[in-house]
Design an enzyme around this catalytic site. Structure first.
Site: not given
Lengths: 279, 279
Positions: A1-3, A279
């Site tokens: 996932m993105c951050e 994302c």
């Protein structure tokens, strides 16, 4: 996932320390190698840097990490996409103008079935994240009067965020340069630093800072991030459905709404199973 | 006065050479020390750098001049303001989204009495340049159908530009990433480089380039600037009221409209007598 990484402060403050930690996760200590971006407000202006390259090895990210750009509100994002569309137009944060201010948005999560409402704001790229941002902007413009106060504005933002979080994973940062709205669907943390300031060590790279040497006793600086960035400080972990509105480094409004746990939640933030570079 | 620099090319091309020449005028060989900005399109995305510092001594400008960012459309601006308001929000180029594309605008000149029409787009800063841009965007949105073809679009842009040029000095660059619209109220020049490519020397700094080593025989790259940037090439000088629409390095439409010479024209571009930091 993105951050995600956000900052709210009561005095113009540089983001170099946190940005240095986060960017290590963009291809070095983390897999978020599909671009990065950062927006620094300076007054009503906003200075943005975007790059579809991995931030751990990006010359621009390296340069930005040394720039003492001072801001009271900043939003940063590092991206991990899986399927195609790694390009500049899909690189967060996104910006639009509303009521004579630049609004900036970054998202972590995925809403694979999301259908945006029609309106004046339209996505340029093909992420669901930018479509969500345009949906927020269209709803705010259509349902609120110009320069709405924080109460009706927050009500609208929370209702939209809850609706999105019912359809998928929706962690977000949104700012107009005056305030920073944060919503946690699955994962978000924050820390507020104020006097007496002490030292802190980054998790992702051997860098230590003594905030006492960088601040005045009046400074209040809050950092909001997907995961804590330091290993020797106590971060507050957002609960599922929790939202906070930050201004001048402080929480000026907060609350919590019901957000269901999705069966495929881990898939929605996993690069291996995502359908869209959300994302 | 400020200075403009635009590029239209049929292949992604870096702007390093021209940018290096222009930035010398930002406080070194020229007085345009009140900020600078540049926008590079990459596909539908746009990468922007803004700085209210003098570009001749800006670390960000120095860094950007070494970055081989390749673009088919780029817009750059260096600013000379006189009265206050040297800040990020007033730093060109300005950007807004319309019809799912980012539109980018930079202006050279002054319209001290300009009153923008109302509409969805509003200025964030307090320059007449950004107010003019918002006026263009509001007029385009209100008077044309989505994704209007270049003919009605150009008609609208030329009519607006002529109207502005009747009220003051209006040299401009406007792009949506697909085309670059240019209008000359008082001063603009262009050069188209194509095979056989040769060497060129910058006017403002001792830098020579051999374009033959940087290009392929198919490349067509046009540079549009307030003043010629090289001293050993033949630039085309725009006439008063002349406009050109560029795409893929070529002029795809052009024309000329009547534009009066203003008695106080020199004042409108002189920093000593300007009332507003128009560019």
């Amino acid at each position: 996932m993105c951050e995600l990484l956000g900052m709210s402060a009561n005095t113009p403050t540089d983001l170099c320390f946190s940005f240095t930690g986060l960017t290590r996760r963009g291809g070095e200590t983390g897999p978020h190698k599909d671009g990065w971006g950062v927006a620094f407000y300076e007054g009503k202006g906003v200075r943005m840097f975007h790059d579809p390259e991995p931030c751990a090895t990006s010359p621009i990210a390296d340069f930005v990490s040394t720039l003492p750009i001072k801001s009271k509100n900043a939003i940063c994002h590092i991206r991990q996409a899986n399927v195609g569309n790694i390009n500049l137009a899909n690189t967060h944060p996104f910006a639009r103008e509303l009521w004579g201010r630049y609004w900036v948005f970054a998202h972590n999560g995925q809403l694979p079935q999301f259908l945006p409402s029609s309106g004046e704001y339209q996505a340029v790229g093909d992420t669901d994240s930018e479509a969500l941002f345009c949906d927020i902007m269209n709803n705010v413009r259509q349902s609120l009067i110009r320069d709405a106060t924080s109460e009706p504005l927050t009500q609208t933002l929370v209702a939209l965020a809850q609706n999105y979080a019912q359809q998928g994973v929706f962690n977000c940062l949104l700012s107009n340069g005056d305030w920073l709205f944060t919503f946690c669907s699955t994962k978000l943390a924050s820390i507020t630093r104020r006097a007496p300031f002490g030292p802190a060590c980054l998790k992702d790279i051997e860098v230590e800072i003594d905030f006492a040497a960088e601040t005045t006793p009046q400074d209040v600086v809050s950092i909001i991030a997907t995961e804590p960035l330091t290993n020797d400080e106590q971060w507050d972990i957002y609960e599922r459905g929790e939202w906070k509105l930050w201004q001048e480094g402080e929480v000026i409004a907060c609350g919590k709404v019901n957000v269901p746990e999705h069966k495929n939640e881990s898939e929605m933030v996993s690069p291996d199973l995502s359908l869209q570079p959300s994302c």
